[in-house]
Write a protein that holds these residues in place. Sequence first.
Motif, PDB file in Angstrom:
ATOM      1  N   ALA A 144      -3.775  57.685  80.432  1.00 54.78           N
ATOM      2  CA  ALA A 144      -4.031  58.493  79.230  1.00 54.78           C
ATOM      3  C   ALA A 144      -2.831  58.429  78.287  1.00 54.78           C
ATOM      4  CB  ALA A 144      -4.323  59.934  79.617  1.00 54.78           C
ATOM      5  N   ARG A 145      -3.093  58.611  77.022  1.00 55.15           N
ATOM      6  CA  ARG A 145      -2.024  58.616  76.030  1.00 55.15           C
ATOM      7  C   ARG A 145      -1.822  59.988  75.398  1.00 55.15           C
ATOM      8  NH1 ARG A 145      -3.659  53.780  72.105  1.00 55.15           N
ATOM      9  NH2 ARG A 145      -5.647  54.892  72.320  1.00 55.15           N
ATOM     10  N   SER A 146      -2.819  60.860  75.514  1.00 49.20           N
ATOM     11  CA  SER A 146      -2.713  62.164  74.858  1.00 49.20           C
ATOM     12  C   SER A 146      -3.389  63.237  75.694  1.00 49.20           C
ATOM     13  CB  SER A 146      -3.351  62.110  73.465  1.00 49.20           C
ATOM     14  OG  SER A 146      -4.724  61.765  73.561  1.00 49.20           O
ATOM     15  N   ALA A 147      -2.940  64.459  75.478  1.00 51.17           N
ATOM     16  CA  ALA A 147      -3.516  65.604  76.190  1.00 51.17           C
ATOM     17  C   ALA A 147      -3.440  66.831  75.308  1.00 51.17           C
ATOM     18  CB  ALA A 147      -2.783  65.853  77.502  1.00 51.17           C
ATOM     19  N   LEU A 148      -4.389  67.719  75.507  1.00 46.76           N
ATOM     20  CA  LEU A 148      -4.377  69.025  74.861  1.00 46.76           C
ATOM     21  C   LEU A 148      -4.297  70.094  75.942  1.00 46.76           C
ATOM     22  CD1 LEU A 148      -7.189  68.535  72.190  1.00 46.76           C
ATOM     23  CD2 LEU A 148      -4.741  68.802  71.723  1.00 46.76           C
ATOM     24  N   VAL A 149      -3.576  71.166  75.646  1.00 47.20           N
ATOM     25  CA  VAL A 149      -3.507  72.309  76.550  1.00 47.20           C
ATOM     26  C   VAL A 149      -4.019  73.523  75.790  1.00 47.20           C
ATOM     27  CG1 VAL A 149      -2.023  73.809  77.919  1.00 47.20           C
ATOM     28  CG2 VAL A 149      -1.551  71.353  77.821  1.00 47.20           C
ATOM     29  N   LEU A 150      -5.037  74.165  76.320  1.00 46.09           N
ATOM     30  CA  LEU A 150      -5.595  75.366  75.697  1.00 46.09           C
ATOM     31  C   LEU A 150      -4.942  76.585  76.335  1.00 46.09           C
ATOM     32  CD1 LEU A 150      -7.621  76.493  73.685  1.00 46.09           C
ATOM     33  CD2 LEU A 150      -9.362  76.415  75.473  1.00 46.09           C
ATOM     34  N   GLY A 151      -4.032  77.206  75.596  1.00 44.98           N
ATOM     35  CA  GLY A 151      -3.299  78.364  76.101  1.00 44.98           C
ATOM     36  C   GLY A 151      -1.806  78.150  76.033  1.00 44.98           C
ATOM     37  N   GLY A 152      -1.103  79.002  75.300  1.00 46.42           N
ATOM     38  CA  GLY A 152       0.344  78.865  75.128  1.00 46.42           C
ATOM     39  C   GLY A 152       1.130  79.917  75.873  1.00 46.42           C
ATOM     40  N   GLY A 153       0.628  80.314  77.052  1.00 41.34           N
ATOM     41  CA  GLY A 153       1.394  81.209  77.910  1.00 41.34           C
ATOM     42  C   GLY A 153       2.342  80.410  78.792  1.00 41.34           C
ATOM     43  N   LEU A 154       2.912  81.087  79.770  1.00 36.14           N
ATOM     44  CA  LEU A 154       3.917  80.469  80.639  1.00 36.14           C
ATOM     45  C   LEU A 154       3.379  79.223  81.333  1.00 36.14           C
ATOM     46  CD1 LEU A 154       6.769  80.804  82.010  1.00 36.14           C
ATOM     47  CD2 LEU A 154       5.577  82.066  83.806  1.00 36.14           C
ATOM     48  N   LEU A 155       2.245  79.339  82.003  1.00 38.02           N
ATOM     49  CA  LEU A 155       1.716  78.223  82.775  1.00 38.02           C
ATOM     50  C   LEU A 155       1.263  77.078  81.869  1.00 38.02           C
ATOM     51  CD1 LEU A 155       1.266  77.485  85.740  1.00 38.02           C
ATOM     52  CD2 LEU A 155      -1.086  78.324  85.514  1.00 38.02           C
ATOM     53  N   GLY A 156       0.668  77.424  80.733  1.00 36.45           N
ATOM     54  CA  GLY A 156       0.230  76.392  79.813  1.00 36.45           C
ATOM     55  C   GLY A 156       1.381  75.562  79.290  1.00 36.45           C
ATOM     56  N   LEU A 157       2.502  76.202  78.980  1.00 30.92           N
ATOM     57  CA  LEU A 157       3.662  75.470  78.479  1.00 30.92           C
ATOM     58  C   LEU A 157       4.292  74.619  79.572  1.00 30.92           C
ATOM     59  CD1 LEU A 157       5.362  78.086  76.122  1.00 30.92           C
ATOM     60  CD2 LEU A 157       3.676  76.314  75.590  1.00 30.92           C
ATOM     61  N   GLU A 158       4.276  75.115  80.802  1.00 29.87           N
ATOM     62  CA  GLU A 158       4.805  74.296  81.900  1.00 29.87           C
ATOM     63  C   GLU A 158       3.942  73.051  82.099  1.00 29.87           C
ATOM     64  OE1 GLU A 158       5.159  76.809  85.294  1.00 29.87           O
ATOM     65  OE2 GLU A 158       6.940  77.831  84.544  1.00 29.87           O
ATOM     66  N   ALA A 159       2.616  73.210  81.991  1.00 24.01           N
ATOM     67  CA  ALA A 159       1.729  72.059  82.103  1.00 24.01           C
ATOM     68  C   ALA A 159       1.965  71.089  80.952  1.00 24.01           C
ATOM     69  CB  ALA A 159       0.273  72.513  82.124  1.00 24.01           C
ATOM     70  N   ALA A 160       2.112  71.621  79.750  1.00 27.72           N
ATOM     71  CA  ALA A 160       2.329  70.773  78.577  1.00 27.72           C
ATOM     72  C   ALA A 160       3.611  69.977  78.707  1.00 27.72           C
ATOM     73  CB  ALA A 160       2.367  71.638  77.315  1.00 27.72           C
ATOM     74  N   ARG A 161       4.672  70.631  79.128  1.00 32.60           N
ATOM     75  CA  ARG A 161       5.951  69.922  79.272  1.00 32.60           C
ATOM     76  C   ARG A 161       5.870  68.890  80.391  1.00 32.60           C
ATOM     77  NH1 ARG A 161       9.181  66.784  78.541  1.00 32.60           N
ATOM     78  NH2 ARG A 161      11.415  66.942  78.937  1.00 32.60           N
ATOM     79  N   GLY A 162       5.166  69.212  81.472  1.00 34.76           N
ATOM     80  CA  GLY A 162       5.021  68.258  82.556  1.00 34.76           C
ATOM     81  C   GLY A 162       4.304  67.004  82.120  1.00 34.76           C
ATOM     82  N   LEU A 163       3.236  67.149  81.323  1.00 37.14           N
ATOM     83  CA  LEU A 163       2.495  65.991  80.835  1.00 37.14           C
ATOM     84  C   LEU A 163       3.309  65.202  79.815  1.00 37.14           C
ATOM     85  CD1 LEU A 163      -1.041  67.618  80.530  1.00 37.14           C
ATOM     86  CD2 LEU A 163      -0.344  65.854  82.157  1.00 37.14           C
ATOM     87  N   ALA A 164       4.064  65.916  78.978  1.00 32.11           N
ATOM     88  CA  ALA A 164       4.921  65.226  78.009  1.00 32.11           C
ATOM     89  C   ALA A 164       5.988  64.409  78.725  1.00 32.11           C
ATOM     90  CB  ALA A 164       5.564  66.241  77.061  1.00 32.11           C
ATOM     91  N   ALA A 165       6.479  64.926  79.861  1.00 28.04           N
ATOM     92  CA  ALA A 165       7.481  64.198  80.630  1.00 28.04           C
ATOM     93  C   ALA A 165       6.916  62.906  81.194  1.00 28.04           C
ATOM     94  CB  ALA A 165       8.018  65.077  81.762  1.00 28.04           C
ATOM     95  N   ARG A 166       5.587  62.832  81.304  1.00 23.51           N
ATOM     96  CA  ARG A 166       4.939  61.606  81.772  1.00 23.51           C
ATOM     97  C   ARG A 166       4.633  60.649  80.616  1.00 23.51           C
ATOM     98  NH1 ARG A 166       2.863  61.158  86.843  1.00 23.51           N
ATOM     99  NH2 ARG A 166       3.281  62.918  88.235  1.00 23.51           N
TER     100      ARG A 166
END
Length: 478
Positions: free
Chosen positions: A144-166
Amino acid sequence: MSGNVVIVGYGMAGSRLAAELHARDGDRKVTVLGAEPHRAYNRIMLSTLLAGKIGEPDVELAEVAGQGTDVRTGIAAVAVDRAAREVRTDDGDRISYDHLVLATGSRAVVPPLPGLDPADLPERVVPFRTLADCRRILAAAEGARSALVLGGGLLGLEAARGLAARGLDVGVVHPLPYLMERQLDPAGAAVLAGTLAGLGVTTHLAVAATGVTATGNQIRLDLADGRSLTADLLVISCGVRPETALAAAAGLAVQRGVVVDDRLRTSDPHISAIGDCAQHDGAVSGLVAPAWAQARVVAQLVTGEDPAARYRPRPVVTRLKAAGVDLAAMGDPTGGPGEELTFTDPARGTYARLRIHDERLTAAILLGDNPSVGTVVQLFDRGGPVPADRRALLLGRSLGATAAAPAQSPALMPDAATVCQCNDVSKGALVGCWRAGARTVDDVVASTRAGTGCGGCREAVAGIVGWLSEVDSVEVTG
């Protein structure tokens, strides 16, 4: 104390209770039912797994099966017969109990949007809650080249940063005007959004999602402002809801969670509840430190070790576990009495806010590199008086060594200073472990459990072990 103890739930709360019971003397049979098919794991570390920093073996918790403990994974409890004191499982078994503990946790909330059926989500739409969810996200992220995360709470941001790190281009959609509204204020959240932007995470704020469409390998997320965003993957992180269905069907008192008293007893004295599913004094925690403290209290009561044991919530400190982001938040960010001190440097991703009332720290937000974070956490947790020089806390200047404001040097840190918030492990406990023969960080962690929760204290534990290895004798200040 003898008897049969049944624990429903083999997550972080249930597995900790099983370990606490296993460590105590007594003639009892403990049966643990885990609906998930694998051994217990550290849910807090799933974002680190998502980022590729660790592997699955690193999130597994210590096994507690054997010696009177029967752990059954892949087996769900489907009913509780309170009159017969039996738990019925989905494989047709009936397990009798003298005391039952519900540690059923919580489930991810899937918002009621067109295109989202919680029972049949599209292949590339995944909640972020369980190890199975994490596996699905990782599988979808391959290629995959892109991802969306629905929700900007603690867990959502951790998921977003984890995917960005990939290496994925990541966007976060949040319906409120700023991120992590439960922990941050608007100014701190703005600095955080800037930091995330520099790490490859774009934020779309104050806009609600209105629908989801899955077409081939693409996911389209429609927004209330008329825009549509597309990506290869959509991660849902819209909060969690306590899993109370089993308790409600058994006729126990249920509100937001399963209602418990200071002894963690439900409306049935033969049944306790701990962890995410438990509601104590009107509040549902959802954090690891309270769950583990509750497990310890129930173990003390069930085994008769301390009949006077009671659960007393401690102040909560939230840490964001995302590479490149250092954030600690505590107390109510929305305001309150007392003096306010703030410092902002968006260019360096730094924000600090302190609220002090009656010479006590009642709330704080520390974002970015701030050497005083350990001291601030200690002051908030212990309720000690703040130093006269407020700038030392705000900007991270050296404070010297006092009981109220422990210095950063392990040699000067008071014995009572809490190093691991999740497990309530003090510096003195680490020193005692060293004196008992532990000589490596892993040995100390295995003995005290420090660092096995969110992992945020591992560096501090390593620093103390390193200091101990350099001295011939240790004098612990108090």
